[in-house]
Design a protein around this motif. Structure first.
Motif, PDB file in Angstrom:
ATOM      1  N   ARG A  54       9.191  -0.102 -10.138  1.00  0.00           N
ATOM      2  CA  ARG A  54       8.166  -1.142  -9.993  1.00  0.00           C
ATOM      3  C   ARG A  54       8.437  -2.013  -8.765  1.00  0.00           C
ATOM      4  O   ARG A  54       7.532  -2.316  -7.982  1.00  0.00           O
ATOM      5  CB  ARG A  54       8.132  -2.007 -11.252  1.00  0.00           C
ATOM      6  N   ARG A  55       9.704  -2.406  -8.583  1.00  0.00           N
ATOM      7  CA  ARG A  55      10.027  -3.303  -7.467  1.00  0.00           C
ATOM      8  C   ARG A  55       9.883  -2.605  -6.117  1.00  0.00           C
ATOM      9  O   ARG A  55       9.486  -3.245  -5.131  1.00  0.00           O
ATOM     10  CB  ARG A  55      11.446  -3.846  -7.634  1.00  0.00           C
ATOM     11  N   VAL A  56      10.196  -1.316  -6.058  1.00  0.00           N
ATOM     12  CA  VAL A  56       9.991  -0.577  -4.809  1.00  0.00           C
ATOM     13  C   VAL A  56       8.515  -0.572  -4.436  1.00  0.00           C
ATOM     14  O   VAL A  56       8.146  -0.819  -3.280  1.00  0.00           O
ATOM     15  CB  VAL A  56      10.538   0.861  -4.935  1.00  0.00           C
ATOM     16  N   GLU A  57       7.640  -0.316  -5.418  1.00  0.00           N
ATOM     17  CA  GLU A  57       6.205  -0.301  -5.133  1.00  0.00           C
ATOM     18  C   GLU A  57       5.714  -1.675  -4.698  1.00  0.00           C
ATOM     19  O   GLU A  57       4.903  -1.795  -3.768  1.00  0.00           O
ATOM     20  CB  GLU A  57       5.435   0.165  -6.372  1.00  0.00           C
ATOM     21  N   GLU A  58       6.193  -2.713  -5.354  1.00  0.00           N
ATOM     22  CA  GLU A  58       5.789  -4.069  -4.983  1.00  0.00           C
ATOM     23  C   GLU A  58       6.205  -4.391  -3.549  1.00  0.00           C
ATOM     24  O   GLU A  58       5.432  -4.978  -2.776  1.00  0.00           O
ATOM     25  CB  GLU A  58       6.432  -5.084  -5.938  1.00  0.00           C
ATOM     26  N   THR A  59       7.415  -4.001  -3.184  1.00  0.00           N
ATOM     27  CA  THR A  59       7.920  -4.306  -1.853  1.00  0.00           C
ATOM     28  C   THR A  59       7.210  -3.484  -0.782  1.00  0.00           C
ATOM     29  O   THR A  59       6.931  -3.984   0.319  1.00  0.00           O
ATOM     30  CB  THR A  59       9.440  -4.066  -1.795  1.00  0.00           C
ATOM     31  N   LEU A  60       6.910  -2.225  -1.079  1.00  0.00           N
ATOM     32  CA  LEU A  60       6.149  -1.406  -0.140  1.00  0.00           C
ATOM     33  C   LEU A  60       4.815  -2.060   0.186  1.00  0.00           C
ATOM     34  O   LEU A  60       4.377  -2.089   1.348  1.00  0.00           O
ATOM     35  CB  LEU A  60       5.917  -0.006  -0.721  1.00  0.00           C
ATOM     36  N   ASP A  61       4.161  -2.612  -0.828  1.00  0.00           N
ATOM     37  CA  ASP A  61       2.876  -3.271  -0.615  1.00  0.00           C
ATOM     38  C   ASP A  61       3.042  -4.603   0.109  1.00  0.00           C
ATOM     39  O   ASP A  61       2.255  -4.938   1.007  1.00  0.00           O
ATOM     40  CB  ASP A  61       2.167  -3.485  -1.953  1.00  0.00           C
ATOM     41  N   LEU A  62       4.056  -5.378  -0.279  1.00  0.00           N
ATOM     42  CA  LEU A  62       4.279  -6.690   0.319  1.00  0.00           C
ATOM     43  C   LEU A  62       4.457  -6.601   1.832  1.00  0.00           C
ATOM     44  O   LEU A  62       3.920  -7.415   2.582  1.00  0.00           O
ATOM     45  CB  LEU A  62       5.518  -7.352  -0.285  1.00  0.00           C
ATOM     46  N   LEU A  63       5.213  -5.600   2.286  1.00  0.00           N
ATOM     47  CA  LEU A  63       5.580  -5.503   3.692  1.00  0.00           C
ATOM     48  C   LEU A  63       4.793  -4.443   4.454  1.00  0.00           C
ATOM     49  O   LEU A  63       5.113  -4.125   5.594  1.00  0.00           O
ATOM     50  CB  LEU A  63       7.082  -5.226   3.818  1.00  0.00           C
ATOM     51  N   GLY A  64       3.755  -3.901   3.844  1.00  0.00           N
ATOM     52  CA  GLY A  64       2.932  -2.919   4.534  1.00  0.00           C
ATOM     53  C   GLY A  64       3.677  -1.650   4.889  1.00  0.00           C
ATOM     54  O   GLY A  64       3.464  -1.067   5.958  1.00  0.00           O
ATOM     55  N   LEU A  65       4.540  -1.183   3.980  1.00  0.00           N
ATOM     56  CA  LEU A  65       5.373  -0.017   4.243  1.00  0.00           C
ATOM     57  C   LEU A  65       4.962   1.223   3.449  1.00  0.00           C
ATOM     58  O   LEU A  65       5.643   2.252   3.512  1.00  0.00           O
ATOM     59  CB  LEU A  65       6.841  -0.340   3.922  1.00  0.00           C
TER      60      LEU A  65
END
Length: 578
Positions: free
Chosen positions: A120-131
């Motif tokens: 879940r946190r990986v997906e959230e961070t990918l979205d947060l930083l446009g990655l």
């Protein structure tokens, strides 16, 4: 959250501490900005929070630093990892895995988090930083800015209570920098995360800071206060503050919005004047011999007369790119790029991270072969020209200057540069003495600051006296004073007839130095023209002064200062005076 109690750090046999008498409290849920000239100890202060200083770097730490109640003298970095997330100046030194998604997950694996939480946190961070589009990409294939975002994301996924960031936006384009700063704002305001960061590009971040900590000099105690008060006394400050100081605005503006509200009278006063062009002549032709009057210009002229080299050819283009296409694996990095570079001009390549700027520079020095189209530098095809011959026509200072530096001392680097370029002994050392007068021969290049390594790499390249000079993100890690020195060096080179192409996210540098701006997007040129015409109309690439003074084409504080001085000397005397 963070408490410094009479903290000082001394390295090795240094006669003075790198930081001294630091007595400071950073409350929970605040964004605190660390500012000061290069070399005053900002990175050292940040390192004491994560425990890297002194456990990893060495040195003697006196006093006490506590984070969330943990003493960093007795807790090593791995024992603080769940509490403190750290991103240094060099993202490459941060990575331990091969792909983006693995790197984002690694910190959580080390802490033993459950797989569903990690996902879940990986997906959230990918979205947060446009990655999200980069999740499966090998880190080695990413641009410098993309790597920076991955490094930041990798410390966000464990959800630390404290984030320590050293130059977090230095490799990011303006839009990506805004995205990262917006994420930091959300962490501070929504989650109560404490953020302590050092940043040279104050124009990007000072308006978001709750407090500013000014380190005035090595070993001197910090000055702490709200951003407006500190910017009024700081030796380093962004262009919008410089404009406020020049015009006497009270209170000092910290953002473009604040400055525009105060600038109506200034825009009216300057409405009938035209800004002084970048080179002071209104042309991009090489100014006649002005560079020879500068110390660097004299060195370069002497270098030409003591070898068999000739001065740069000013009669035709130094580089011609026609219909260029470049592929990296399945990715089309450049397509249909055409560009002509003439002697004496300075071109800024701009565009978002991954747009193809570094790839274009690599093609000009023969590191990358075209898939289609043609590239000629000095009448030669770079990827088919022997390196020993090519260095007499083009030189590249890469985004990581250490890639050029492999010797154990500055003296050895200079000797190798003289040999490689066929120059007289001492040629490179003379350039280093001009650019870095304080650096000793026995200094190891790895012990130099980012700005010093850049200057040494520049001297190594200039020893070959290439007519075409390429620089990739040359102001990364430089404070405003060091940037001003670099601008002076590059202007002297242009005055000598050298052409300069620099890939940069630093809009203020482009405004100060470039005759032309070329904007790349997805591997294509989408704009190419004189700097004022291109950047004033661009929300992303306009410098602060241009945003304040729009629609007038003022780009720098220096231009405004010159114009105000002219209006003061030509203004009619008031009635009743003699």
């Amino acid at each position: 959250m963070i408490r410094f109690e009479q903290v000082s750090v001394t390295y090795g046999d240094a006669s003075a501490p790198a930081i001294g008498r630091v007595d400071l409290t950073v409350p929970e849920g605040e964004l605190v900005l660390l500012v000061g000239p290069s070399g005053v100890g900002k990175s050292t202060l940040l390192g004491t929070v994560s425990g890297l200083v002194p456990h990893f770097t060495g040195g003697v730490l006196r006093g006490r630093v506590t984070v969330g109640g943990r003493d960093t003298r007795t807790h090593k970095p791995r024992e603080l990892a769940d509490l403190v997330g750290t991103v240094g100046q060099d993202p490459l030194a941060h990575f331990v895995t091969d792909t983006v998604e693995d790197e984002l997950a690694y910190g959580m694996e080390s802490l033993g988090l459950a797989p569903d939480v990690m996902r879940r946190r990986v997906e959230e961070t990918l979205d947060l930083l446009g990655l999200a589009e980069l999740r499966d990409r090998p880190i080695a294939t990413l641009s410098g800015g993309q790597r920076q975002r991955v490094a930041i994301g990798s410390v966000l996924t464990p959800h630390p209570r404290v984030l320590v960031l050293d130059e977090p936006t230095s490799a990011l384009d303006p839009a990506a920098a805004e995205e990262v700063l917006a994420v930091l704002q959300r962490l501070v305001h929504d989650l109560g995360t404490t953020v302590l960061l050092a940043e040279h590009r104050l124009e990007r971040v000072v308006q978001y800071a709750d407090q500013v900590v000014l380190l005035p000099g090595p070993g001197l105690p910090p000055v702490v206060g709200d951003p407006e008060r500190i910017m009024a006394v700081s030796p380093v400050y962004p262009p919008v503050v410089a404009l406020g100081r020049l015009t006497g605005w009270e209170p000092l503006p910290l953002s473009v919005r604040d400055a525009r509200r105060r600038a109506a009278g200034l825009r009216e006063r300057l409405a009938d004047l035209r800004p002084e062009p970048v080179d002071g002549t209104g042309t991009v032709a090489p100014p006649a011999a002005t560079g020879a009057r500068t110390p660097l210009g004299r060195l370069l002229r002497r270098r030409a007369t003591t070898t068999n080299d000739t001065a740069p050819d000013r009669t035709g283009p130094l580089a011609v790119v026609t219909g260029l296409a470049v592929r990296r694996g399945r990715t089309e990095a450049l397509r249909a790029v055409s560009l002509t570079v003439t002697p004496g001009e300075t071109i800024a390549l701009m565009g978002r991270n991954g747009a193809g700027k570094s790839t274009l520079l690599s093609t000009l020095v023969g590191m990358v072969a075209p898939a289609a189209g043609s590239v000629l530098v000095g009448g030669r095809t770079p990827d088919r020209t022997p390196p020993g011959e090519l260095i007499r026509h083009v030189g590249l200072v890469p985004q990581e200057p250490r890639d050029l530096l492999y010797a154990d001392t500055v003296a050895a680097e200079c000797a190798a540069a003289d040999s490689d370029a066929g120059a007289a002994d001492g040629s490179c050392r003379a350039l280093v003495s001009e650019l870095l007068p304080e650096v000793a021969d026995a200094t190891h290049p790895r012990d130099l600051s980012e700005g010093q390594r850049l200057a040494l790499a520049l001297a190594v390249i200039l020893t070959g006296r290439p007519p075409l000079l390429l620089l990739d993100e040359p102001t990364r890690g430089l404070d405003y004073a060091a940037k001003a020195r670099l601008v002076g060096v590059l202007r002297a080179l242009a005055a000598e007839g050298h052409a300069i192409v620099l890939a940069t996210h630093d809009v203020e540098l482009a405004a100060e130095l470039a005759h032309r701006v070329v904007i790349l997007a997805d591997g294509e040129i989408v704009a190419d023209g004189p700097t004022p015409r291109v950047v004033v109309s661009s929300p992303a690439f306009a410098p602060q002064v241009a945003k304040v003074m729009a629609p007038q084409e003022w780009l720098t504080v220096a231009q405004v200062r010159t114009a105000l001085a002219a209006t003061a000397t030509t203004a009619p005397e008031p009635e009743g005076t003699e």
